[in-house]
Design an enzyme around this catalytic site. Structure first.
Site, PDB file in Angstrom:
ATOM      1  N   ASP A   1      42.108  40.481  38.528  1.00 32.52           N
ATOM      2  CA  ASP A   1      43.237  41.391  38.262  1.00 32.52           C
ATOM      3  C   ASP A   1      43.051  42.058  36.890  1.00 32.52           C
ATOM      4  O   ASP A   1      43.850  42.907  36.497  1.00 32.52           O
ATOM      5  CB  ASP A   1      44.595  40.682  38.408  1.00 32.52           C
ATOM      6  N   SER A   2      41.950  41.703  36.205  1.00 33.72           N
ATOM      7  CA  SER A   2      41.531  42.469  35.020  1.00 33.72           C
ATOM      8  C   SER A   2      41.232  43.908  35.436  1.00 33.72           C
ATOM      9  O   SER A   2      41.079  44.790  34.577  1.00 33.72           O
ATOM     10  CB  SER A   2      40.299  41.827  34.369  1.00 33.72           C
TER      11      SER A   2
ATOM     12  N   ASP B   1      41.484  38.301  43.583  1.00 28.14           N
ATOM     13  CA  ASP B   1      42.357  37.651  42.596  1.00 28.14           C
ATOM     14  C   ASP B   1      43.808  38.023  42.888  1.00 28.14           C
ATOM     15  O   ASP B   1      44.200  39.188  42.755  1.00 28.14           O
ATOM     16  CB  ASP B   1      41.944  38.166  41.204  1.00 28.14           C
TER      17      ASP B   1
ATOM     18  N   LYS C   1      41.502  33.729  44.218  1.00 29.97           N
ATOM     19  CA  LYS C   1      41.762  32.994  42.973  1.00 29.97           C
ATOM     20  C   LYS C   1      43.227  33.136  42.633  1.00 29.97           C
ATOM     21  O   LYS C   1      43.840  34.178  42.901  1.00 29.97           O
ATOM     22  CB  LYS C   1      40.911  33.538  41.822  1.00 29.97           C
TER      23      LYS C   1
ATOM     24  N   GLU D   1      46.222  31.793  39.397  1.00 33.37           N
ATOM     25  CA  GLU D   1      46.402  31.174  38.079  1.00 33.37           C
ATOM     26  C   GLU D   1      47.463  30.075  38.162  1.00 33.37           C
ATOM     27  O   GLU D   1      48.407  30.180  38.942  1.00 33.37           O
ATOM     28  CB  GLU D   1      46.862  32.230  37.065  1.00 33.37           C
TER      29      GLU D   1
ATOM     30  N   GLU E   1      39.678  29.298  31.044  1.00 34.02           N
ATOM     31  CA  GLU E   1      39.616  30.463  30.154  1.00 34.02           C
ATOM     32  C   GLU E   1      40.153  30.125  28.764  1.00 34.02           C
ATOM     33  O   GLU E   1      41.273  29.607  28.627  1.00 34.02           O
ATOM     34  CB  GLU E   1      40.416  31.627  30.765  1.00 34.02           C
TER      35      GLU E   1
END
Ligand code: KIV
Length: 267
Positions: free
Chosen positions: A45-46, A84, A114, A116, A183
Protein backbone atom coordinates in the site's frame (compact mmCIF):
# COMPACT_ATOMS: atom_id res chain seq x y z
CA UNK A 1 11.01 -22.24 -13.89
CA UNK A 2 8.64 -23.03 -11.06
CA UNK A 3 6.58 -20.51 -9.12
CA UNK A 4 7.76 -19.41 -5.69
CA UNK A 5 5.19 -20.71 -3.20
CA UNK A 6 4.76 -20.67 0.56
CA UNK A 7 6.52 -24.06 0.57
CA UNK A 8 9.49 -22.64 -1.38
CA UNK A 9 9.87 -19.84 1.16
CA UNK A 10 9.71 -22.28 4.06
CA UNK A 11 12.42 -24.43 2.43
CA UNK A 12 14.55 -21.30 1.91
CA UNK A 13 14.33 -20.49 5.63
CA UNK A 14 15.27 -24.05 6.53
CA UNK A 15 18.25 -24.03 4.14
CA UNK A 16 19.39 -20.55 5.23
CA UNK A 17 18.89 -19.23 1.69
CA UNK A 18 17.99 -15.50 2.06
CA UNK A 19 14.62 -14.46 0.60
CA UNK A 20 14.31 -11.25 -1.47
CA UNK A 21 11.17 -9.12 -1.54
CA UNK A 22 10.71 -5.89 -3.48
CA UNK A 23 7.59 -3.86 -3.97
CA UNK A 24 6.16 -3.53 -7.48
CA UNK A 25 3.16 -1.56 -8.67
CA UNK A 26 3.08 -2.06 -12.45
CA UNK A 27 3.65 -4.55 -15.26
CA UNK A 28 7.09 -3.44 -16.57
CA UNK A 29 8.57 -3.32 -13.07
CA UNK A 30 7.12 -6.75 -12.32
CA UNK A 31 8.74 -8.15 -15.50
CA UNK A 32 12.10 -6.61 -14.55
CA UNK A 33 12.10 -7.85 -10.95
CA UNK A 34 10.92 -11.28 -12.03
CA UNK A 35 13.71 -11.53 -14.62
CA UNK A 36 16.21 -10.57 -11.88
CA UNK A 37 14.96 -13.49 -9.79
CA UNK A 38 13.34 -11.58 -6.91
CA UNK A 39 11.31 -14.12 -4.90
CA UNK A 40 8.32 -12.04 -3.77
CA UNK A 41 6.72 -9.00 -5.43
CA UNK A 42 4.65 -7.08 -2.89
CA UNK A 43 2.10 -4.66 -4.25
CA UNK A 44 2.43 -2.66 -1.05
CA UNK A 45 0.00 0.00 0.00
CA UNK A 46 3.15 2.15 -0.26
CA UNK A 47 1.53 2.44 -3.72
CA UNK A 48 -0.20 5.45 -2.11
CA UNK A 49 2.88 7.53 -1.40
CA UNK A 50 5.25 6.17 -4.06
CA UNK A 51 3.01 6.08 -7.14
CA UNK A 52 -0.36 7.73 -6.50
CA UNK A 53 0.88 10.94 -4.87
CA UNK A 54 -0.93 10.53 -1.55
CA UNK A 55 0.71 11.79 1.62
CA UNK A 56 0.68 8.33 3.23
CA UNK A 57 -0.84 4.87 2.74
CA UNK A 58 -4.20 5.61 4.38
CA UNK A 59 -6.16 6.89 1.34
CA UNK A 60 -5.37 3.82 -0.84
CA UNK A 61 -8.59 2.04 -1.84
CA UNK A 62 -9.16 -1.66 -2.41
CA UNK A 63 -9.97 -1.00 -6.08
CA UNK A 64 -6.69 0.90 -6.61
CA UNK A 65 -4.73 -1.86 -4.92
CA UNK A 66 -6.46 -4.63 -6.92
CA UNK A 67 -5.88 -2.74 -10.19
CA UNK A 68 -2.11 -2.49 -9.55
CA UNK A 69 -1.89 -6.04 -8.20
CA UNK A 70 -3.43 -7.41 -11.40
CA UNK A 71 -0.82 -5.54 -13.50
CA UNK A 72 2.01 -6.98 -11.38
CA UNK A 73 0.54 -10.49 -11.53
CA UNK A 74 0.52 -10.30 -15.34
CA UNK A 75 4.27 -9.62 -15.29
CA UNK A 76 5.42 -12.11 -12.65
CA UNK A 77 6.12 -15.53 -14.11
CA UNK A 78 8.18 -16.95 -11.22
CA UNK A 79 7.81 -14.61 -8.23
CA UNK A 80 5.06 -14.92 -5.66
CA UNK A 81 2.74 -11.90 -5.91
CA UNK A 82 1.38 -10.53 -2.64
CA UNK A 83 -1.42 -7.96 -2.49
CA UNK A 84 -1.41 -5.60 0.49
CA UNK A 85 -4.81 -5.04 2.11
CA UNK A 86 -5.31 -1.28 2.48
CA UNK A 87 -6.49 0.51 5.62
CA UNK A 88 -10.10 -0.22 6.66
CA UNK A 89 -10.64 -3.25 4.38
CA UNK A 90 -9.81 -5.91 6.99
CA UNK A 91 -10.14 -4.26 10.40
CA UNK A 92 -13.96 -4.08 10.52
CA UNK A 93 -15.63 -7.52 10.35
CA UNK A 94 -14.10 -10.94 9.72
CA UNK A 95 -16.51 -11.55 6.84
CA UNK A 96 -15.51 -8.33 5.11
CA UNK A 97 -11.82 -9.09 5.72
CA UNK A 98 -12.07 -12.57 4.14
CA UNK A 99 -14.11 -11.29 1.20
CA UNK A 100 -11.72 -8.42 0.46
CA UNK A 101 -8.64 -10.63 0.85
CA UNK A 102 -10.19 -13.26 -1.43
CA UNK A 103 -10.60 -10.70 -4.22
CA UNK A 104 -6.79 -10.49 -4.56
CA UNK A 105 -6.66 -14.19 -5.47
CA UNK A 106 -9.92 -14.35 -7.40
CA UNK A 107 -9.75 -11.12 -9.43
CA UNK A 108 -6.16 -9.85 -9.36
CA UNK A 109 -4.17 -13.08 -9.76
CA UNK A 110 -2.22 -12.63 -6.50
CA UNK A 111 -0.95 -15.67 -4.61
CA UNK A 112 -1.26 -14.23 -1.10
CA UNK A 113 -2.21 -11.12 0.85
CA UNK A 114 -0.44 -9.07 3.51
CA UNK A 115 -2.02 -7.30 6.44
CA UNK A 116 -0.70 -5.20 9.32
CA UNK A 117 -1.15 -5.84 13.03
CA UNK A 118 -0.72 -8.38 15.79
CA UNK A 119 -3.02 -10.33 18.13
CA UNK A 120 -6.00 -8.12 17.23
CA UNK A 121 -5.85 -9.53 13.66
CA UNK A 122 -5.45 -13.19 14.63
CA UNK A 123 -9.12 -14.13 14.06
CA UNK A 124 -9.15 -12.50 10.64
CA UNK A 125 -5.92 -14.30 9.70
CA UNK A 126 -7.35 -17.63 10.84
CA UNK A 127 -10.53 -17.11 8.80
CA UNK A 128 -8.55 -16.16 5.67
CA UNK A 129 -6.22 -19.16 5.99
CA UNK A 130 -9.23 -21.49 6.50
CA UNK A 131 -10.67 -20.04 3.28
CA UNK A 132 -7.45 -20.87 1.40
CA UNK A 133 -5.88 -17.43 1.35
CA UNK A 134 -2.19 -17.41 2.36
CA UNK A 135 -1.46 -14.45 4.65
CA UNK A 136 1.79 -12.55 5.24
CA UNK A 137 1.91 -10.67 8.56
CA UNK A 138 3.49 -7.28 9.26
CA UNK A 139 4.64 -6.05 12.69
CA UNK A 140 6.72 -3.17 14.01
CA UNK A 141 6.31 0.16 12.27
CA UNK A 142 3.03 -0.58 10.55
CA UNK A 143 2.40 2.55 8.42
CA UNK A 144 -1.41 2.31 8.62
CA UNK A 145 -0.99 3.17 12.34
CA UNK A 146 1.07 6.32 11.65
CA UNK A 147 -1.34 8.61 13.49
CA UNK A 148 -1.57 6.23 16.43
CA UNK A 149 2.24 6.07 16.61
CA UNK A 150 2.58 9.87 16.29
CA UNK A 151 4.85 9.58 13.24
CA UNK A 152 7.16 7.06 11.59
CA UNK A 153 9.18 5.89 14.59
CA UNK A 154 11.26 2.80 15.34
CA UNK A 155 9.08 0.33 17.29
CA UNK A 156 9.90 -2.37 19.86
CA UNK A 157 12.61 -0.35 21.59
CA UNK A 158 11.61 -0.92 25.22
CA UNK A 159 11.75 -4.39 26.81
CA UNK A 160 7.97 -4.29 27.22
CA UNK A 161 7.34 -3.32 23.58
CA UNK A 162 9.82 -5.95 22.33
CA UNK A 163 8.13 -8.62 24.48
CA UNK A 164 4.69 -7.68 23.14
CA UNK A 165 5.98 -7.79 19.56
CA UNK A 166 7.47 -11.27 20.08
CA UNK A 167 4.16 -12.47 21.55
CA UNK A 168 2.26 -10.98 18.59
CA UNK A 169 4.58 -12.78 16.17
CA UNK A 170 3.94 -16.12 17.90
CA UNK A 171 0.16 -15.52 17.94
CA UNK A 172 0.14 -14.67 14.22
CA UNK A 173 2.21 -17.76 13.44
CA UNK A 174 -0.25 -19.88 15.40
CA UNK A 175 -3.12 -18.23 13.47
CA UNK A 176 -1.52 -19.42 10.21
CA UNK A 177 0.59 -16.69 8.56
CA UNK A 178 3.25 -18.09 6.21
CA UNK A 179 5.77 -15.26 6.67
CA UNK A 180 6.19 -12.07 8.65
CA UNK A 181 7.50 -8.62 7.69
CA UNK A 182 9.28 -6.85 10.54
CA UNK A 183 9.54 -3.13 9.87
CA UNK A 184 11.80 -0.67 11.69
CA UNK A 185 12.57 -2.56 14.87
CA UNK A 186 15.93 -3.12 16.59
CA UNK A 187 18.03 -5.83 14.92
CA UNK A 188 18.34 -7.89 18.11
CA UNK A 189 14.54 -7.99 18.57
CA UNK A 190 14.17 -9.14 14.94
CA UNK A 191 16.84 -11.80 15.56
CA UNK A 192 14.88 -13.11 18.55
CA UNK A 193 11.61 -13.25 16.56
CA UNK A 194 13.41 -15.04 13.71
CA UNK A 195 14.86 -17.58 16.08
CA UNK A 196 11.50 -18.22 17.80
CA UNK A 197 9.36 -18.55 14.64
CA UNK A 198 9.26 -21.56 12.32
CA UNK A 199 8.06 -19.41 9.40
CA UNK A 200 10.34 -16.94 7.53
CA UNK A 201 10.78 -13.37 8.77
CA UNK A 202 11.44 -10.55 6.32
CA UNK A 203 13.36 -7.46 7.40
CA UNK A 204 12.38 -3.98 6.33
CA UNK A 205 14.74 -1.94 8.47
CA UNK A 206 15.00 -4.75 11.03
CA UNK A 207 18.63 -5.70 10.47
CA UNK A 208 20.49 -8.65 8.96
CA UNK A 209 19.26 -11.57 11.10
CA UNK A 210 15.90 -12.13 9.39
CA UNK A 211 15.30 -14.82 6.75
CA UNK A 212 14.95 -12.23 4.00
CA UNK A 213 15.19 -8.56 3.09
CA UNK A 214 12.50 -6.15 1.88
CA UNK A 215 12.77 -2.82 0.10
CA UNK A 216 10.45 -0.39 -1.64
CA UNK A 217 11.62 -0.53 -5.25
CA UNK A 218 11.39 3.24 -5.81
CA UNK A 219 13.66 3.82 -2.81
CA UNK A 220 16.34 1.30 -3.81
CA UNK A 221 16.38 2.47 -7.44
CA UNK A 222 16.42 6.16 -6.48
CA UNK A 223 13.27 7.10 -8.40
CA UNK A 224 12.23 10.07 -6.27
CA UNK A 225 13.83 13.09 -4.61
CA UNK A 226 12.31 12.05 -1.26
CA UNK A 227 14.97 11.40 1.38
CA UNK A 228 14.90 7.61 1.94
CA UNK A 229 14.78 6.18 5.48
CA UNK A 230 18.12 5.23 7.14
CA UNK A 231 17.67 1.51 6.41
CA UNK A 232 17.41 1.99 2.64
CA UNK A 233 20.41 1.34 0.41
CA UNK A 234 20.08 3.20 -2.88
CA UNK A 235 21.50 0.97 -5.64
CA UNK A 236 20.90 3.43 -8.49
CA UNK A 237 19.76 6.98 -9.13
CA UNK A 238 17.14 6.49 -11.83
CA UNK A 239 15.60 9.91 -11.17
CA UNK A 240 18.80 11.64 -12.24
CA UNK A 241 19.16 9.44 -15.34
CA UNK A 242 15.50 10.01 -16.32
CA UNK A 243 15.65 13.77 -15.68
CA UNK A 244 18.75 14.09 -17.85
CA UNK A 245 17.11 12.08 -20.66
CA UNK A 246 13.93 14.17 -20.58
CA UNK A 247 15.88 17.45 -20.59
CA UNK A 248 17.93 16.21 -23.58
CA UNK A 249 14.72 15.28 -25.44
CA UNK A 250 13.33 18.77 -24.85
CA UNK A 251 16.56 20.43 -25.96
CA UNK A 252 16.79 18.31 -29.14
CA UNK A 253 13.18 19.09 -30.08
CA UNK A 254 13.72 22.82 -29.53
CA UNK A 255 16.92 22.74 -31.60
CA UNK A 256 15.46 20.64 -34.43
CA UNK A 257 17.83 17.73 -33.76
CA UNK A 258 15.05 15.23 -33.02
CA UNK A 259 13.60 13.58 -35.05
CA UNK A 260 16.58 12.92 -37.32
CA UNK A 261 16.28 11.20 -40.73
CA UNK A 262 16.74 7.79 -39.06
CA UNK A 263 13.47 8.34 -37.15
CA UNK A 264 11.38 9.23 -40.22
CA UNK A 265 9.47 6.94 -42.59
CA UNK A 266 9.92 7.21 -46.36
CA UNK A 267 7.14 6.54 -48.87
O1 KIV B 1 3.50 -1.13 1.64
C1 KIV B 1 4.65 -1.58 1.61
O2 KIV B 1 5.43 -1.34 0.68
C2 KIV B 1 5.07 -2.39 2.72
C3 KIV B 1 6.51 -2.83 2.79
C4 KIV B 1 7.41 -1.70 3.06
C5 KIV B 1 6.69 -3.94 3.74
O3 KIV B 1 4.29 -2.70 3.57
Amino acid sequence: MSRVTTATLQEMKEKGDPITLLTAYDYPTACLLDEAGIDILLVGDSLGNTVLGYENTLPVTLEESLHHTAAVARGAKRAMVVGDLPFLYYQTTIGEAVWNAGRYLKEAGAHAVKLEGGRERADAVRAMVETGIPVMGHLGLTPQMVHQFGGYRVQGKTDEAAQRLIEDALILEEAGIFSLVLECIPADVAAEVTEKLKIPTLSCGAGPHCDGQVMVVHDMLGCTDRKPPKFVKQYANLREIALEAVKTFKKEVKEGIFPGPEHCYGK
